[in-house]
Design a protein around this motif. Structure first.
Motif, short mmCIF file in Angstrom:
data_model
loop_
_atom_site.label_atom_id
_atom_site.label_comp_id
_atom_site.label_asym_id
_atom_site.label_seq_id
_atom_site.Cartn_x
_atom_site.Cartn_y
_atom_site.Cartn_z
N LYS A 15 0.99 -1.02 -0.08
CA LYS A 15 -0.13 0.00 0.01
C LYS A 15 0.89 1.30 -0.12
CE LYS A 15 -3.45 -2.59 2.81
NZ LYS A 15 -2.96 -2.65 4.45
N ALA A 16 2.20 0.95 0.62
CA ALA A 16 2.91 2.27 0.63
C ALA A 16 3.23 3.25 -0.65
CB ALA A 16 4.16 1.96 1.29
N LEU A 17 3.08 2.54 -1.65
CA LEU A 17 3.72 3.28 -2.95
C LEU A 17 2.29 4.09 -3.35
CD1 LEU A 17 5.75 3.53 -4.75
CD2 LEU A 17 5.00 1.68 -6.40
N GLU A 18 1.12 3.47 -3.11
CA GLU A 18 -0.26 4.34 -3.49
C GLU A 18 -0.11 5.55 -2.23
OE1 GLU A 18 -3.60 1.93 -3.06
OE2 GLU A 18 -2.45 0.40 -4.03
N LYS A 19 0.13 5.14 -1.29
CA LYS A 19 0.00 5.97 -0.01
C LYS A 19 1.15 7.14 0.04
CE LYS A 19 -1.57 4.06 3.92
NZ LYS A 19 -1.40 3.09 4.94
N GLN A 20 2.05 7.09 -0.92
CA GLN A 20 3.18 7.99 -1.18
C GLN A 20 3.99 8.14 0.20
OE1 GLN A 20 1.29 11.64 -2.69
NE2 GLN A 20 1.72 10.85 -4.80
N GLU A 21 4.16 6.94 0.66
CA GLU A 21 5.10 6.81 1.90
C GLU A 21 6.50 6.94 1.68
OE1 GLU A 21 1.55 4.55 4.59
OE2 GLU A 21 3.63 3.46 4.19
N PHE A 22 6.87 6.74 0.37
CA PHE A 22 8.46 6.70 -0.07
C PHE A 22 8.91 7.92 -0.41
CE2 PHE A 22 6.96 2.12 -1.06
CZ PHE A 22 7.64 1.53 -0.22
N TYR A 23 10.21 8.10 0.15
CA TYR A 23 10.88 9.35 -0.11
C TYR A 23 12.24 8.82 -0.69
CZ TYR A 23 7.58 11.53 2.79
OH TYR A 23 6.06 11.83 3.38
N LEU A 24 12.81 9.94 -1.75
CA LEU A 24 14.17 9.73 -1.92
C LEU A 24 15.01 10.60 -1.01
CD1 LEU A 24 14.27 9.20 -6.07
CD2 LEU A 24 14.60 7.61 -4.06
N TYR A 25 15.92 10.40 -0.59
CA TYR A 25 17.25 10.97 0.07
C TYR A 25 18.20 11.09 -1.03
CZ TYR A 25 15.19 12.07 4.57
OH TYR A 25 14.35 12.36 5.80
N TYR A 26 19.09 12.21 -0.86
CA TYR A 26 20.27 12.32 -2.17
C TYR A 26 21.49 12.35 -1.02
CZ TYR A 26 16.17 13.00 -5.05
OH TYR A 26 14.97 12.57 -5.70
N GLN A 27 22.54 11.68 -1.61
CA GLN A 27 23.73 11.73 -0.71
C GLN A 27 24.93 12.25 -1.83
OE1 GLN A 27 25.98 8.26 0.66
NE2 GLN A 27 26.91 9.44 2.37
N PRO A 28 25.49 13.65 -1.47
CA PRO A 28 26.36 14.16 -2.66
C PRO A 28 27.54 13.07 -3.11
CG PRO A 28 25.91 15.57 -0.81
CD PRO A 28 25.12 14.34 -0.28
N ILE A 29 27.86 13.36 -4.06
CA ILE A 29 28.92 12.62 -4.66
C ILE A 29 29.98 13.81 -5.18
CG2 ILE A 29 30.19 11.26 -6.45
CD1 ILE A 29 27.25 9.54 -6.30
N ILE A 30 31.44 13.62 -4.58
CA ILE A 30 32.21 14.66 -5.00
C ILE A 30 33.56 14.34 -5.47
CG2 ILE A 30 33.73 16.40 -3.51
CD1 ILE A 30 30.79 16.75 -2.72
N SER A 31 33.99 15.10 -6.38
CA SER A 31 35.30 14.83 -7.31
C SER A 31 36.34 15.03 -6.26
CB SER A 31 35.29 15.74 -8.33
OG SER A 31 36.80 15.70 -8.96
N PHE A 32 37.62 14.05 -6.16
CA PHE A 32 38.47 14.23 -5.40
C PHE A 32 39.38 15.35 -5.91
CE2 PHE A 32 38.55 10.29 -2.62
CZ PHE A 32 38.72 11.04 -1.54
N LYS A 33 39.58 15.29 -7.19
CA LYS A 33 40.54 16.22 -7.95
C LYS A 33 39.84 17.53 -8.03
CE LYS A 33 41.86 12.60 -11.00
NZ LYS A 33 41.15 11.83 -11.96
N THR A 34 38.80 17.88 -8.17
CA THR A 34 38.56 19.22 -8.23
C THR A 34 37.62 19.53 -6.96
OG1 THR A 34 36.21 18.45 -9.11
CG2 THR A 34 37.87 18.92 -10.94
#
Ligand code: C2E
Ligand code: MG
Ligand code: MG
Ligand code: MG
Length: 294
Positions: A33-52
């Motif tokens: 039911k969770a998808l219909e009920k919109q209980e999912f969220y996306l979190y976003y983890q930064p990805i960083i370039s070592f060089k720059t």
């Protein structure tokens, strides 16, 4: 206290397997039911370039906010979603949502270097006959460039199904989509196949980074993985960098990208927006982690 005792007795009288089965059923039905009920969220983890030291983009990480149990980790519910087949529609939602979101952010914050998003793909999704078509459709709908999308697949998933997977990966590569091998080093890979597959990035599993300080030989293992990546023409990313010691050691090895709590935990949408806003104000994607690394 009485409640605790009650629970303990319950545990004694209920055969453990039965309890687990009930809990599972409970999770299963609420997951449906969770998808219909919109209980999912996306979190976003930064990805960083070592060089720059610049922000490259984000890994999209799924979260479930259960109405009574609160936040549930993907480690708990993804395996159940996989067993029940729900992962297919759930994973499709993740892909759509992540691409849609990155498209919006790109238009709000038009950095000269387009932001990228990495999406975790389960074996059940990849095994769908029309998986490549699904990706193509999402790219068209969201209007992002294929090169902004990175799909993360674990090595075990690739190796288990080498024939059909390698064909699909080639099709995705033709589209311009990037591919990462996730949790590299924890599964098994045939070096023979690795060389033939169109893989762009090796994501070195967090467990290697975690052991780095306690076990110096780990340094050489990571070094070997990076060399392997270089030989195979792949870029490398180190996951789970938490301390400045780990950061310094990993940087000295010439890893391309980094991800970990030292830069940022996975952020909710509004925190990503705040972050992008302040980076855009300073007209630079340079990640300010001087606060963390000394
Ligand atoms: P993963 O793809 O290897 O993702 C990295 C995990 O490491 C994330 O856990 C992230 O929060 C965590 N992490 C990142 N940096 C650090 C650090 O510095 N220290 C520590 N201790 N942890 C760090 P999360 O979000 O709990 O996700 C766990 C796993 O669940 C993911 O591992 C991935 O395999 C799976 N997953 C998450 N979202 C999805 C999804 O949308 N679809 C599929 N199929 N799987 C997903
Ligand atoms: Mg991942
Ligand atoms: Mg990983
Ligand atoms: Mg992992």
């Amino acid at each position: 206290h009485a409640k605790q005792q009650g629970k303990a007795q319950y545990a004694i009288f209920k055969p453990i397997m039965h309890t687990q089965a009930l809990e599972r059923l409970e999770v299963e039905s609420s997951l449906r039911k969770a998808l219909e009920k919109q209980e999912f969220y996306l979190y976003y983890q930064p990805i960083i370039s070592f060089k720059t030291s610049q922000l490259i983009g984000f890994e999209a990480l799924l979260r479930w906010h259960h109405p009574t149990q609160g936040w549930i980790s993907p480690a708990t519910f993804i395996p159940i979603a996989e067993e029940t087949g729900l992962i297919v529609s759930l994973g499709q939602w993740v892909l759509q949502e992540a691409c849609h979101q990155i498209s919006i952010w790109q238009s709000h914050f038009p950095f000269s270097e387009p932001l990228k998003v990495s999406v975790n793909i389960s074996s059940f999704q990849l095994n769908q006959m029309d998986f490549v078509e699904q990706v193509k459709k999402v790219l068209e709908e969201s209007k992002i460039k294929a090169s902004q999308l990175n799909l993360e697949i674990t090595e075990t998933v690739i190796m288990n199904n080498i024939e059909s997977t390698s064909f699909k990966l080639q099709c995705l590569q033709k589209l311009g989509v990037k591919i990462s091998i996730d949790d590299f080093g924890t599964g098994y890979s045939s070096l023979n196949y690795l060389q033939q597959l169109p893989i762009d990035i090796l994501k070195i599993d967090r467990s290697f980074v975690r052991r780095l300080e306690s076990n110096p030989s780990e340094f050489q293992i990571i070094e070997a993985i990076i060399k392997l990546g270089n030989i195979l023409g792949m870029e490398t990313l180190a996951e789970g960098i938490e301390t400045s010691e780990q950061y310094n050691l990993i940087q000295s090895l010439g890893v391309d990208y980094a991800q970990g709590f030292i830069f940022s935990k996975p952020l909710n949408k509004s925190l990503v927006e705040q972050t992008l806003y302040s980076l855009f104000q300073s007209s630079s994607l340079t990640w300010n982690f001087n606060d963390y690394v000394n």
